[in-house]
Scaffold this motif. Structure first.
Motif: not given
Length: 261
Positions: A121, A131, A133, A148, A151-153, A211, A218
């Motif tokens: 993080r 991950p 969310g 998610e 968006e995160e990876t 992302g 994040e």
């Protein structure tokens, strides 16, 4: 003979480790998470000791068919590397090699531990996690998991291989609860998570911690880890949920490298 028996008795006089309780609304799956490295107590040594390791904090994680009131609905994403196949684990009667580098032996089937995505993080670099969310209003958990993950990876080349049958919940520690509820303007006790096992169908270079640009990043770093490493690197209050989710996915996380994907 008496001296040997007395020495053995002293070695066994250790305090038991505290248990982490998992409450199920239906029987837990019989499959156990097989990990390449496990903690051992007492440690192997020439001398024995009666001192016990420091106690673990009590953590309760509930498993249920529907998310409970007072918990934020959330998806958890276990992203496995492309070596993951849809084949189940080998029969227990077959001998096992510990890793892909182990030398094959006569009539042995060689199985590899699949790598799992874990990232540190940005706000807490020492905390690594898979991950996850929140689920938007009216959104299906599967759709939320794909969103998610993207968006995160930045990953879009992935498929769902398995889904944990129950919602897994955990409570926020008091300081985390105050911080997150102040940010969200809510009063959640913790999170109720629906977990999905994904297989990366593209290449590693598709992973982008910025992302898809729709949300603030994040994560700062990422790597492939074994299930044991994922659990060990996670923050303490998430570990029981990680253990329970990975138990559900255990049949998939030891893959035959000769099997077709």
């Amino acid at each position: 003979m008496v001296v040997v028996a007395a020495a053995a008795a002293r070695c066994l006089a250790v305090k038991p480790l505290p248990l982490v309780l998992v409450h199920h609304s239906r029987p837990a799956p019989s499959s156990a998470l097989r990990l390449p490295r496990t903690a051992r107590w007492p440690p192997r040594s020439a001398s024995c000791s009666t001192s016990a390791p420091p106690p673990l904090p009590f953590v309760a994680v509930a498993s249920m068919d529907a998310p409970p009131q007072g918990y934020r609905t959330n998806v958890g994403i276990c992203l496995a590397d492309p070596s993951l196949t849809k084949a189940s684990a080998p029969p227990p009667s077959l001998p096992r090699a510990r890793s892909c580098s182990s030398p094959p032996r006569l009539r042995w089937v060689l199985y590899c531990i699949v790598g799992i995505f874990s990232a540190s993080r940005l706000d807490i670099p020492s905390a690594w996690q898979m991950p996850q969310g929140g689920i938007d209003a009216g959104e299906e958990p599967r759709a939320a998991a794909f969103r998610e993950l993207r968006e995160e990876t930045g990953v879009t080349s992935a498929e769902i291989v398995a889904e944990a049958p129950n919602w897994l919940t955990y409570d926020f520690p008091p300081d985390v609860r105050d911080k997150l509820n102040a940010r969200w303007g809510t009063d959640w006790k913790g999170q109720a998570q629906k977990w999905f096992l994904f297989r990366l169908t593209g290449n590693d270079d598709e992973i982008n911690l910025n992302g898809d640009g729709s949300e603030k990043p994040e994560f700062g770093e990422w790597t492939w880890m074994t299930p044991q490493e994922v659990i060990e690197k996670a923050v303490e209050f998430k570990r029981p949920v990680y253990e329970e989710a990975l138990k559900h996915f255990a049949p998939y996380l030891e893959s035959d490298p000769t099997a077709s994907s």
